[in-house]
Design a protein around this motif. Structure first.
Motif, PDB file in Angstrom:
ATOM      1  N   GLY A 176     -36.920  -6.899   9.625  1.00 19.79           N
ATOM      2  CA  GLY A 176     -37.383  -5.960   8.604  1.00 19.79           C
ATOM      3  C   GLY A 176     -36.244  -5.075   8.141  1.00 19.79           C
ATOM      4  N   ASN A 177     -36.461  -4.429   7.029  1.00 17.59           N
ATOM      5  CA  ASN A 177     -35.436  -3.597   6.381  1.00 17.59           C
ATOM      6  C   ASN A 177     -35.702  -2.120   6.717  1.00 17.59           C
ATOM      7  OD1 ASN A 177     -33.804  -2.225   4.473  1.00 17.59           O
ATOM      8  ND2 ASN A 177     -33.920  -3.962   3.070  1.00 17.59           N
ATOM      9  N   HIS A 178     -34.728  -1.499   7.353  1.00 18.07           N
ATOM     10  CA  HIS A 178     -34.856  -0.071   7.702  1.00 18.07           C
ATOM     11  C   HIS A 178     -33.884   0.782   6.889  1.00 18.07           C
ATOM     12  CE1 HIS A 178     -36.697   3.022   9.958  1.00 18.07           C
ATOM     13  NE2 HIS A 178     -35.798   3.177  10.908  1.00 18.07           N
ATOM     14  N   THR A 179     -33.459   0.262   5.743  1.00 16.53           N
ATOM     15  CA  THR A 179     -32.554   0.881   4.764  1.00 16.53           C
ATOM     16  C   THR A 179     -31.098   0.858   5.228  1.00 16.53           C
ATOM     17  OG1 THR A 179     -32.614   3.197   5.512  1.00 16.53           O
ATOM     18  CG2 THR A 179     -34.387   2.454   4.046  1.00 16.53           C
ATOM     19  N   GLU A 180     -30.240   1.040   4.277  1.00 20.21           N
ATOM     20  CA  GLU A 180     -28.809   0.994   4.580  1.00 20.21           C
ATOM     21  C   GLU A 180     -28.344   2.187   5.402  1.00 20.21           C
ATOM     22  OE1 GLU A 180     -24.596   0.341   2.226  1.00 20.21           O
ATOM     23  OE2 GLU A 180     -26.112   1.623   1.317  1.00 20.21           O
ATOM     24  N   SER A 181     -28.748   3.411   4.997  1.00 20.47           N
ATOM     25  CA  SER A 181     -28.187   4.606   5.643  1.00 20.47           C
ATOM     26  C   SER A 181     -29.227   5.530   6.262  1.00 20.47           C
ATOM     27  CB  SER A 181     -27.352   5.391   4.631  1.00 20.47           C
ATOM     28  OG  SER A 181     -28.146   5.815   3.532  1.00 20.47           O
ATOM     29  N   HIS A 182     -30.485   5.061   6.375  1.00 15.52           N
ATOM     30  CA  HIS A 182     -31.559   5.819   7.026  1.00 15.52           C
ATOM     31  C   HIS A 182     -31.794   7.189   6.374  1.00 15.52           C
ATOM     32  CE1 HIS A 182     -33.955   7.322  10.523  1.00 15.52           C
ATOM     33  NE2 HIS A 182     -34.199   6.041  10.684  1.00 15.52           N
ATOM     34  N   PRO A 183     -31.955   7.244   5.039  1.00 21.04           N
ATOM     35  CA  PRO A 183     -32.201   8.524   4.375  1.00 21.04           C
ATOM     36  C   PRO A 183     -33.687   8.815   4.230  1.00 21.04           C
ATOM     37  CG  PRO A 183     -31.908   6.867   2.718  1.00 21.04           C
ATOM     38  CD  PRO A 183     -31.840   6.154   4.057  1.00 21.04           C
TER      39      PRO A 183
END
Length: 305
Positions: A176-183
């Motif tokens: 799953g995708n947890h975003t590139e930079s966790h913003p």
């Protein structure tokens, strides 16, 4: 005779001299302006100023006097899509997981997930922001138990742990995708939200792995803009129906307490969120799986929701 002529000559000469030396009296006339009363002078000055005022300045003054309507401020929440930031939470009540009606309605509208059907199936998910050394053991346990899970990875995890990411995929688990930079996605514009998701897809593609439709908003913070932006590009949000304070690597719960807490939160349809940085999770995962199986639970895939 000579005396008479001399007298006449002197008289004529005196008359001529008197005529030439005459100077008319000087009149002390005041200047024209001083002849006006003060109020008249002010009116004259005002008239002169009005005449001398450039036309452009007159137009500018008239425009300033009109009340201009305020200009609309551009926000991510245009076109009736709300940019209101919402923090996801869940509540276990009467054996069923609930959340705020507003959040539940948005998740339903945009095909988001936080709980499955009320059947004896649970969905095991892990968040991977960075590697603390426990993911290989977790993968070993899942393989031994014949259970598949979903691993939500950040961009930095994919960059720093490419071999682990490949192993997760090769052993049949979902990525799953947890975003590139966790913003906080709710504070980003639609283009920035999309960049956070597409960047992870690009990193996965570089490893020869497909992109994923599932994404998890960092910290569970979302908005309608987030869900719509993601949904318009084929992504579905995955929240959870159970989580606990397991991410503090220097303050881990005792393994027995961790096991008890996870089992208490597992109810029909639960989407279990665990962090792979937790030593306690890695130690009790096998026991948790065995106990749930003994209670009649199976382990489902997010693809089924």
């Amino acid at each position: 005779m000579k005396r008479v002529l001399l007298f006449l000559f002197s008289a004529v000469l005196a008359s001529l001299l008197a005529a030439c030396s005459y100077i008319p009296p000087v009149q002390n006339n005041p200047p024209i302006s001083e002849g006006h009363p003060p109020e008249v002078i002010e009116e004259v000055k005002e008239e002169e100023e009005e005449i001398d005022l450039p036309e452009e300045e007159e137009i500018k003054e008239s425009e300033e006097e009109e009340d201009e309507p305020p200009r609309p401020v551009e926000t991510p929440g245009q076109d009736n899509v709300s940019a209101k930031s919402l923090s996801f939470w869940y509540q276990l009540k009467a054996g069923r997981v609930n959340t705020a009606p507003e959040i539940e309605q948005l998740l339903a509208e945009y095909e988001g997930i936080f709980v499955g059907p009320p059947q004896k199936t649970v969905y095991l998910t892990f968040d991977l922001g960075y590697e603390a050394g426990f993911t290989p053991k977790i993968l070993d346990t899942l393989q031994q138990q014949g259970v598949k899970a979903a691993f939500f990875v950040t961009g930095s995890f994919v960059k720093n742990q490419p071999q682990l990411v490949k192993r997760i995929a090769s052993e049949g688990h979902l990525i799953g995708n947890h975003t590139e930079s966790h913003p906080d996605l709710s504070q980003l514009s639609p283009s920035e939200i999309l960049h956070e998701l597409k960047a992870v897809d690009g990193l996965l593609a570089a490893l020869g792995l497909p992109s994923t439709e599932f994404f998890r908003p960092p910290q569970g913070v979302l908005s309608e803009v987030v869900l719509k932006t993601a949904g318009d590009h084929g992504y579905r949000a995955v929240l959870w129906s159970f989580a606990y304070r397991d991410w503090l690597t220097d303050n881990q719960p005792e393994p027995e307490l961790a096991k008890k807490t996870i089992l208490a939160g597992a109810v029909p349809g639960s989407v279990l969120l665990l962090h792979a940085v937790s030593r306690s999770n890695s130690e009790v995962l096998g026991e948790v799986i065995e106990e749930l199986k003994s209670r009649g639970y199976s382990f489902g895939s997010l693809n089924d929701l």
